[in-house]
Structure formats: C-alpha cells, structure tokens
Design a protein around this motif. Structure first.
Motif, PDB file in Angstrom:
ATOM      1  N   MET A   1       0.825  -1.178   0.000  1.00  0.00           N
ATOM      2  CA  MET A   1       0.000   0.000   0.000  1.00  0.00           C
ATOM      3  C   MET A   1       0.877   1.252   0.000  1.00  0.00           C
ATOM      4  SD  MET A   1      -3.329   0.648  -0.011  1.00  0.00           S
ATOM      5  CE  MET A   1      -4.176  -0.718   0.715  1.00  0.00           C
ATOM      6  N   HIS A   2       2.044   1.187   0.645  1.00  0.00           N
ATOM      7  CA  HIS A   2       2.916   2.352   0.728  1.00  0.00           C
ATOM      8  C   HIS A   2       3.397   2.797  -0.648  1.00  0.00           C
ATOM      9  CE1 HIS A   2       3.003   2.767   5.010  1.00  0.00           C
ATOM     10  NE2 HIS A   2       3.334   1.506   5.175  1.00  0.00           N
ATOM     11  N   ALA A   3       3.563   1.877  -1.566  1.00  0.00           N
ATOM     12  CA  ALA A   3       4.061   2.223  -2.890  1.00  0.00           C
ATOM     13  C   ALA A   3       2.953   2.663  -3.839  1.00  0.00           C
ATOM     14  CB  ALA A   3       4.800   1.025  -3.485  1.00  0.00           C
ATOM     15  N   ALA A   4       1.704   2.497  -3.450  1.00  0.00           N
ATOM     16  CA  ALA A   4       0.591   2.849  -4.343  1.00  0.00           C
ATOM     17  C   ALA A   4       0.541   4.351  -4.570  1.00  0.00           C
ATOM     18  CB  ALA A   4      -0.726   2.374  -3.742  1.00  0.00           C
ATOM     19  N   SER A   5       0.400   4.733  -5.835  1.00  0.00           N
ATOM     20  CA  SER A   5       0.273   6.151  -6.163  1.00  0.00           C
ATOM     21  C   SER A   5      -1.042   6.446  -6.874  1.00  0.00           C
ATOM     22  CB  SER A   5       1.453   6.607  -7.035  1.00  0.00           C
ATOM     23  OG  SER A   5       1.443   5.898  -8.264  1.00  0.00           O
ATOM     24  N   ARG A   6      -1.754   5.405  -7.242  1.00  0.00           N
ATOM     25  CA  ARG A   6      -3.013   5.572  -7.959  1.00  0.00           C
ATOM     26  C   ARG A   6      -4.154   4.977  -7.144  1.00  0.00           C
ATOM     27  NH1 ARG A   6      -2.475   7.295 -12.745  1.00  0.00           N
ATOM     28  NH2 ARG A   6      -4.361   6.396 -13.583  1.00  0.00           N
ATOM     29  N   THR A   7      -5.301   5.604  -7.233  1.00  0.00           N
ATOM     30  CA  THR A   7      -6.495   5.140  -6.533  1.00  0.00           C
ATOM     31  C   THR A   7      -6.836   3.710  -6.953  1.00  0.00           C
ATOM     32  OG1 THR A   7      -7.287   7.410  -6.463  1.00  0.00           O
ATOM     33  CG2 THR A   7      -8.910   5.694  -6.068  1.00  0.00           C
ATOM     34  N   ALA A   8      -6.651   3.401  -8.223  1.00  0.00           N
ATOM     35  CA  ALA A   8      -6.970   2.062  -8.719  1.00  0.00           C
ATOM     36  C   ALA A   8      -6.129   0.995  -8.030  1.00  0.00           C
ATOM     37  CB  ALA A   8      -6.771   2.003 -10.227  1.00  0.00           C
ATOM     38  N   GLU A   9      -4.885   1.315  -7.682  1.00  0.00           N
ATOM     39  CA  GLU A   9      -4.028   0.351  -6.993  1.00  0.00           C
ATOM     40  C   GLU A   9      -4.569   0.043  -5.594  1.00  0.00           C
ATOM     41  OE1 GLU A   9       0.472   1.047  -8.030  1.00  0.00           O
ATOM     42  OE2 GLU A   9      -0.577   2.983  -7.914  1.00  0.00           O
ATOM     43  N   VAL A  10      -5.014   1.069  -4.906  1.00  0.00           N
ATOM     44  CA  VAL A  10      -5.579   0.890  -3.567  1.00  0.00           C
ATOM     45  C   VAL A  10      -6.877   0.093  -3.659  1.00  0.00           C
ATOM     46  CG1 VAL A  10      -6.477   2.077  -1.528  1.00  0.00           C
ATOM     47  CG2 VAL A  10      -4.474   2.991  -2.725  1.00  0.00           C
ATOM     48  N   ALA A  11      -7.712   0.441  -4.629  1.00  0.00           N
ATOM     49  CA  ALA A  11      -8.978  -0.273  -4.816  1.00  0.00           C
ATOM     50  C   ALA A  11      -8.733  -1.747  -5.143  1.00  0.00           C
ATOM     51  CB  ALA A  11      -9.804   0.388  -5.913  1.00  0.00           C
ATOM     52  N   GLU A  12      -7.677  -2.025  -5.909  1.00  0.00           N
ATOM     53  CA  GLU A  12      -7.368  -3.409  -6.266  1.00  0.00           C
ATOM     54  C   GLU A  12      -7.025  -4.238  -5.024  1.00  0.00           C
ATOM     55  OE1 GLU A  12      -3.922  -5.793  -8.661  1.00  0.00           O
ATOM     56  OE2 GLU A  12      -4.696  -3.972  -9.594  1.00  0.00           O
ATOM     57  N   VAL A  13      -6.288  -3.651  -4.079  1.00  0.00           N
ATOM     58  CA  VAL A  13      -5.961  -4.363  -2.838  1.00  0.00           C
ATOM     59  C   VAL A  13      -7.247  -4.709  -2.088  1.00  0.00           C
ATOM     60  CG1 VAL A  13      -4.857  -4.156  -0.578  1.00  0.00           C
ATOM     61  CG2 VAL A  13      -3.652  -3.378  -2.637  1.00  0.00           C
ATOM     62  N   LEU A  14      -8.165  -3.743  -2.004  1.00  0.00           N
ATOM     63  CA  LEU A  14      -9.432  -4.005  -1.317  1.00  0.00           C
ATOM     64  C   LEU A  14     -10.249  -5.053  -2.054  1.00  0.00           C
ATOM     65  CD1 LEU A  14     -10.455  -0.394  -0.209  1.00  0.00           C
ATOM     66  CD2 LEU A  14      -9.299  -2.175   1.117  1.00  0.00           C
ATOM     67  N   THR A  15     -10.240  -5.002  -3.381  1.00  0.00           N
ATOM     68  CA  THR A  15     -10.973  -5.983  -4.184  1.00  0.00           C
ATOM     69  C   THR A  15     -10.447  -7.386  -3.905  1.00  0.00           C
ATOM     70  OG1 THR A  15     -11.429  -4.374  -5.916  1.00  0.00           O
ATOM     71  CG2 THR A  15     -11.537  -6.695  -6.544  1.00  0.00           C
ATOM     72  N   PRO A  88       4.315  11.422   2.502  1.00  0.00           N
ATOM     73  CA  PRO A  88       4.435   9.959   2.463  1.00  0.00           C
ATOM     74  C   PRO A  88       3.470   9.331   3.470  1.00  0.00           C
ATOM     75  CG  PRO A  88       6.365  10.950   3.503  1.00  0.00           C
ATOM     76  CD  PRO A  88       5.514  12.077   3.000  1.00  0.00           C
ATOM     77  N   LEU A  89       3.071   8.125   3.177  1.00  0.00           N
ATOM     78  CA  LEU A  89       2.184   7.382   4.073  1.00  0.00           C
ATOM     79  C   LEU A  89       2.955   7.031   5.338  1.00  0.00           C
ATOM     80  CD1 LEU A  89      -0.676   6.182   4.190  1.00  0.00           C
ATOM     81  CD2 LEU A  89       0.254   4.100   3.197  1.00  0.00           C
ATOM     82  N   ALA A  90       2.366   7.317   6.481  1.00  0.00           N
ATOM     83  CA  ALA A  90       3.016   7.013   7.759  1.00  0.00           C
ATOM     84  C   ALA A  90       3.124   5.509   7.932  1.00  0.00           C
ATOM     85  CB  ALA A  90       2.216   7.630   8.903  1.00  0.00           C
ATOM     86  N   PRO A  91       4.159   5.056   8.630  1.00  0.00           N
ATOM     87  CA  PRO A  91       4.268   3.619   8.890  1.00  0.00           C
ATOM     88  C   PRO A  91       3.074   3.132   9.697  1.00  0.00           C
ATOM     89  CG  PRO A  91       6.203   4.805   9.730  1.00  0.00           C
ATOM     90  CD  PRO A  91       5.237   5.828   9.225  1.00  0.00           C
ATOM     91  N   ALA A  92       2.750   1.875   9.512  1.00  0.00           N
ATOM     92  CA  ALA A  92       1.644   1.275  10.254  1.00  0.00           C
ATOM     93  C   ALA A  92       1.958   1.319  11.744  1.00  0.00           C
ATOM     94  CB  ALA A  92       1.428  -0.161   9.794  1.00  0.00           C
TER      95      ALA A  92
END
Length: 139
Positions: A1-15, A88-92
């Motif tokens: 998720m940290h490397a995702a730059s597009r909304t579609a990439e995030v949506a794909e993980v959820l899918t 940048p996305l904060a660490p989990a």
C-alpha cells in the motif's frame, strides 16, 4: 500500500481482500463458520454456546467486509492519482507491523492458487446490514 500512487491500486488491494473465492475476509468467514459447525458436533451445551458465539463473529466479519466494500466504492469518487505534494504514508502503527501485518500482506499477495486480478472483475456486494439487525443466519 505504501508504494501505491493511484487510486486504482488501492482499490485493487481491497478488491482482492473481498474476493469471495480467494480473499482473506471470505476465507476468515468460512473458517469461523466451519469452526462453529464443528463445535456443534460436540453435542454439548458448551459446544453449542461456542458455535453461537462463533457465528456472531462470522456475522461481524461479513459486516466488516460490507464496510470495506463501501470504502472500495467510495474510492471511485477520489482523485485518480496522488498529488505531487502528498506527504508519504506514515508507517503502520502497533500490531500491524508485527506478524499480523505480515499475514495481512501475505493474504493479498500473489499466489499460485489465486488467479490474477482482472481489470473488469468486480466482487459481488452484500447488502449493508449490521450484525444482529438482519434475518437470523441459517444454522
């Protein structure tokens, strides 16, 4: 998720997480339901009580899946790409960095048993009904 730059990439993980055949949430719900059925086979009051509690847990897992599906759908209304100025996305935090995080990543990682995601596939949606407010589950 940290490397995702597009909304579609995030949506794909959820899918992938929600995929009815190969997703982690569906697998967890099936595991809890199967465990409940096994507990009932003990034919004791304790076994039936545990089975009932486990079915409640399965209902909560299904409800969580519904909420994640809502978030996945909401991503369609978000910008397609992160702005160049996005921090940048904060660490989990907490346990997500432990083995639980590793298991979660492994659950959505490529697998020889999981077909590759298709750009046109969409997971079926369940109606949003919180646990305990809909019809009773068949037991």
């Amino acid at each position: 998720m940290h490397a995702a730059s597009r909304t579609a990439e995030v949506a794909e993980v959820l899918t992938e997480l929600l995929d009815e055949r190969f997703g982690a949430l569906g697998e967890l719900e099936r595991l809890v339901e199967t465990t409940a059925a096994w507990c009932e086979r003990l034919d004791t009051d304790e076994g039936r009580a545990l089975a009932s509690r486990l079915r409640t847990v399965a209902d909560h897992v299904a409800f969580l899946g519904d909420r994640i599906a809502d978030a996945e759908a909401d991503l369609q209304n978000m910008p397609a790409v992160l702005p160049a100025t996005a921090p940048p996305l904060a660490p989990a935090r907490g346990r997500a960095q432990s083995a639980h995080g590793a298991r979660a990543r492994a659950a959505v990682a490529a697998s020889p048993h999981r077909p590759p995601p298709s750009a046109t596939a969409s997971s079926p949606r369940r109606p949003a009904v919180p646990p305990g407010s809909g019809p009773a589950r068949a037991r």
